[in-house]
Scaffold this motif. Structure first.
Motif, mmCIF file in Angstrom:
data_model
loop_
_atom_site.group_PDB
_atom_site.id
_atom_site.type_symbol
_atom_site.label_atom_id
_atom_site.label_comp_id
_atom_site.label_asym_id
_atom_site.label_seq_id
_atom_site.Cartn_x
_atom_site.Cartn_y
_atom_site.Cartn_z
ATOM 1 N N LEU A 157 0.803 -1.228 0.000
ATOM 2 C CA LEU A 157 0.000 0.000 0.000
ATOM 3 C C LEU A 157 0.836 1.278 0.000
ATOM 4 C CD1 LEU A 157 -2.908 -1.058 2.387
ATOM 5 C CD2 LEU A 157 -2.979 -0.799 -0.100
ATOM 6 N N PRO A 158 1.876 1.404 0.824
ATOM 7 C CA PRO A 158 2.670 2.649 0.783
ATOM 8 C C PRO A 158 3.450 2.833 -0.512
ATOM 9 C CG PRO A 158 3.077 1.403 2.810
ATOM 10 C CD PRO A 158 2.355 0.507 1.871
ATOM 11 N N ARG A 159 3.500 1.780 -1.333
ATOM 12 C CA ARG A 159 4.287 1.825 -2.566
ATOM 13 C C ARG A 159 3.432 2.075 -3.789
ATOM 14 N NH1 ARG A 159 7.178 -3.417 0.045
ATOM 15 N NH2 ARG A 159 8.394 -2.244 1.588
ATOM 16 N N LEU A 160 2.149 2.219 -3.579
ATOM 17 C CA LEU A 160 1.219 2.547 -4.657
ATOM 18 C C LEU A 160 0.691 3.949 -4.454
ATOM 19 C CD1 LEU A 160 -0.934 -0.733 -4.698
ATOM 20 C CD2 LEU A 160 1.048 -0.204 -6.130
ATOM 21 N N TYR A 161 0.097 4.506 -5.485
ATOM 22 C CA TYR A 161 -0.565 5.800 -5.337
ATOM 23 C C TYR A 161 -1.660 5.925 -6.379
ATOM 24 C CZ TYR A 161 3.017 7.074 -8.844
ATOM 25 O OH TYR A 161 3.848 7.096 -9.929
ATOM 26 N N GLY A 162 -2.523 6.899 -6.153
ATOM 27 C CA GLY A 162 -3.590 7.166 -7.101
ATOM 28 C C GLY A 162 -4.576 6.023 -7.213
ATOM 29 N N ARG A 163 -4.973 5.713 -8.431
ATOM 30 C CA ARG A 163 -6.007 4.722 -8.699
ATOM 31 C C ARG A 163 -5.627 3.343 -8.167
ATOM 32 N NH1 ARG A 163 -7.644 2.097 -13.938
ATOM 33 N NH2 ARG A 163 -5.892 3.165 -14.920
ATOM 34 N N ALA A 164 -4.373 2.958 -8.323
ATOM 35 C CA ALA A 164 -3.946 1.642 -7.860
ATOM 36 C C ALA A 164 -4.070 1.520 -6.345
ATOM 37 C CB ALA A 164 -2.504 1.375 -8.293
ATOM 38 N N LYS A 165 -3.661 2.567 -5.630
ATOM 39 C CA LYS A 165 -3.745 2.517 -4.164
ATOM 40 C C LYS A 165 -5.191 2.473 -3.711
ATOM 41 C CE LYS A 165 -0.989 4.492 -1.210
ATOM 42 N NZ LYS A 165 -0.212 5.439 -0.368
ATOM 43 N N ALA A 166 -6.041 3.313 -4.270
ATOM 44 C CA ALA A 166 -7.448 3.350 -3.862
ATOM 45 C C ALA A 166 -8.114 2.000 -4.074
ATOM 46 C CB ALA A 166 -8.188 4.442 -4.628
ATOM 47 N N ALA A 167 -7.845 1.364 -5.214
ATOM 48 C CA ALA A 167 -8.457 0.073 -5.508
ATOM 49 C C ALA A 167 -7.904 -1.021 -4.598
ATOM 50 C CB ALA A 167 -8.222 -0.286 -6.971
ATOM 51 N N MET A 168 -6.598 -0.993 -4.341
ATOM 52 C CA MET A 168 -6.000 -2.002 -3.470
ATOM 53 C C MET A 168 -6.557 -1.887 -2.059
ATOM 54 S SD MET A 168 -3.708 -4.457 -3.779
ATOM 55 C CE MET A 168 -2.904 -5.601 -2.648
ATOM 56 N N VAL A 169 -6.718 -0.673 -1.574
ATOM 57 C CA VAL A 169 -7.286 -0.469 -0.242
ATOM 58 C C VAL A 169 -8.720 -0.998 -0.185
ATOM 59 C CG1 VAL A 169 -8.085 1.285 1.393
ATOM 60 C CG2 VAL A 169 -5.803 1.461 0.402
ATOM 61 N N ALA A 170 -9.481 -0.796 -1.249
ATOM 62 C CA ALA A 170 -10.859 -1.277 -1.280
ATOM 63 C C ALA A 170 -10.917 -2.796 -1.150
ATOM 64 C CB ALA A 170 -11.544 -0.830 -2.571
ATOM 65 N N VAL A 171 -10.026 -3.486 -1.850
ATOM 66 C CA VAL A 171 -10.003 -4.942 -1.773
ATOM 67 C C VAL A 171 -9.542 -5.394 -0.392
ATOM 68 C CG1 VAL A 171 -8.970 -7.040 -2.706
ATOM 69 C CG2 VAL A 171 -9.642 -5.202 -4.252
ATOM 70 N N GLU A 172 -8.487 -4.786 0.114
ATOM 71 C CA GLU A 172 -7.977 -5.151 1.436
ATOM 72 C C GLU A 172 -9.026 -4.895 2.517
ATOM 73 O OE1 GLU A 172 -3.996 -6.019 2.341
ATOM 74 O OE2 GLU A 172 -5.281 -7.172 1.017
ATOM 75 N N ARG A 283 -7.704 -6.486 -11.679
ATOM 76 C CA ARG A 283 -7.255 -6.461 -13.081
ATOM 77 C C ARG A 283 -7.304 -5.058 -13.671
ATOM 78 N NH1 ARG A 283 -10.085 -10.301 -16.976
ATOM 79 N NH2 ARG A 283 -8.223 -9.908 -18.227
ATOM 80 N N HIS A 284 -8.419 -4.374 -13.475
ATOM 81 C CA HIS A 284 -8.631 -3.113 -14.186
ATOM 82 C C HIS A 284 -8.147 -1.879 -13.416
ATOM 83 C CE1 HIS A 284 -10.800 -5.241 -17.275
ATOM 84 N NE2 HIS A 284 -11.602 -5.777 -16.368
ATOM 85 N N GLU A 285 -8.239 -1.933 -12.102
ATOM 86 C CA GLU A 285 -7.894 -0.744 -11.319
ATOM 87 C C GLU A 285 -6.519 -0.841 -10.664
ATOM 88 O OE1 GLU A 285 -9.735 2.001 -11.419
ATOM 89 O OE2 GLU A 285 -11.010 0.898 -12.822
ATOM 90 N N VAL A 286 -6.233 -1.966 -9.990
ATOM 91 C CA VAL A 286 -4.927 -2.081 -9.331
ATOM 92 C C VAL A 286 -3.821 -2.219 -10.386
ATOM 93 C CG1 VAL A 286 -3.499 -3.351 -7.703
ATOM 94 C CG2 VAL A 286 -5.951 -3.087 -7.263
ATOM 95 N N ILE A 287 -3.924 -3.237 -11.237
ATOM 96 C CA ILE A 287 -2.910 -3.401 -12.280
ATOM 97 C C ILE A 287 -2.963 -2.235 -13.259
ATOM 98 C CG2 ILE A 287 -2.181 -4.809 -14.240
ATOM 99 C CD1 ILE A 287 -2.984 -7.265 -12.723
#
Length: 342
Positions: A157-172, A283-287
């Motif tokens: 999480l601290p290594r992502l930003y923007g759309r990828a971070k928001a989507a990863m947080v949602a899944v987590e 697939r679409h937001e994190v990657i």
């Protein structure tokens, strides 16, 4: 408070070593001494000794071990040994995966359902013919990850930003129960283990897990702890989420067919529903978000996918070989269900 929740708060004991590398780690942790220099270049990168040594060193970043001082987490000598073990493991993985391919092709391969042949697919075998003994062994081995489910992925999480971070947080957020302690997936898996009559203490089955079961868990920790491997961790996470719904559907059917219990089926029912959504988000937001910001990480995402598939296939082969030979797949058979379970 439930018994398994109390047990979850206790650090597990150190296991017996399986060779010189794991013996050096166990001695260092148990006696508080500096581990002697170890030769790692000839060690089997997928073997019992190296995989247990890595697992022990990674667990210092999770729950630790009973009687082991927390300061060992950042001991420079242990970190140096871990670095050498990681290099050996990574070198083998990079040599053994299929190699460069377009990301779309790698993802499409995950979406291709395996043929329903119980000689090659663990979840097909468990759905069609596996009994409670095999389901119990499978759950015991998977507990090394599922009792800390999503924890290794949180490091990205601290290594992502923007759309990828928001989507990863949602899944987590979903993985951690969406704010409800009783719905944390690690808690749901402990409930599954109770239904199967298994011990629910964190790390309880480490002694019984062969190297093939340690390696996939070690891969998560390896990728999570290194910022340079953030793309590979996203690839690993995508593999888990894409392949989870069909496999979980089969495992839910296996739990019902064998009468394992409602909590056992619920864990996999939850993953059928949740991961079907997660798969699209990852697939679409994190990657998609990651590669929009850092397109050069695409080969790393592919490597994460391929390494995960490689290690899961190795584990599957080991399990099915043992079960088709009518023997335990564990180093130490787990015996009859505990009184608290079935």
């Amino acid at each position: 408070m439930s018994a398994h929740r109390e047990a979850r708060l206790e650090s597990p004991p150190l296991p017996s070593p399986r060779g010189t590398l794991s013996a050096a780690v166990v001695s260092a942790l148990r006696e508080g001494i500096t581990p002697p220099p170890q030769e790692t270049t000839s060690a089997d990168p997928y073997g019992e000794d190296l995989q247990l040594a890595l697992y022990l060193l990674y667990e210092l970043h999770y729950q630790g071990f009973a009687g082991v001082d927390d300061s060992h987490e950042w001991d420079p000598d242990l970190l140096a040994l871990r670095r050498a073990l990681e290099r050996r493991f990574l070198t083998a993985l990079r040599a053994d995966v299929p190699g460069p391919q377009p990301l779309r092709q790698a993802l499409d391969g995950l979406l291709t359902e395996p043929v329903g042949d119980p000689t090659t697919s663990v979840t097909h075998y468990l759905r069609n013919e596996g009994g409670l003994p095999q389901l119990r062994e499978y759950a015991a081995l998977r507990s090394l990850y599922h009792l800390k489910e999503a924890d290794p992925h949180a490091w990205v999480l601290p290594r992502l930003y923007g759309r990828a971070k928001a989507a990863m947080v949602a899944v987590e957020f979903d993985e951690f129960g969406a704010g409800r302690a009783d719905d944390i997936h690690a808690r749901l898996f402990a409930d599954l283990m109770t239904d199967l009559g298994l011990e629910t203490a964190y790390g309880h089955y480490l002694h019984a897990a062969p190297a093939e079961a340690l390696a996939p868990v070690n891969l998560m920790s390896l990728l999570g702890l290194h910022r340079a491997l953030r793309g590979a961790l996203v690839g690993h996470f995508a593999t888990v989420e894409v392949t989870s719904p069909p496999g979980s559907r089969r495992l839910a059917k296996a739990m019902r067919r064998t009468g394992a219990g409602p909590a056992a089926a619920r864990f996999y029912d939850e993953h059928v529903e949740a991961d079907a959504v997660h798969e699209q988000v990852v697939r679409h937001e994190v990657i998609g978000g990651l590669l929009e910001n850092e397109p050069g990480l695409e080969p790393d995402v592919v490597f994460g996918i391929q390494a995960t598939v490689l290690l899961e296939d190795r584990l599957g082969t080991q399990l099915l070989r043992a079960w088709h030979d009518n023997r335990s797949a564990l180093r130490t058979p787990i015996g009859s269900p505990s009184p608290a379970g079935r």
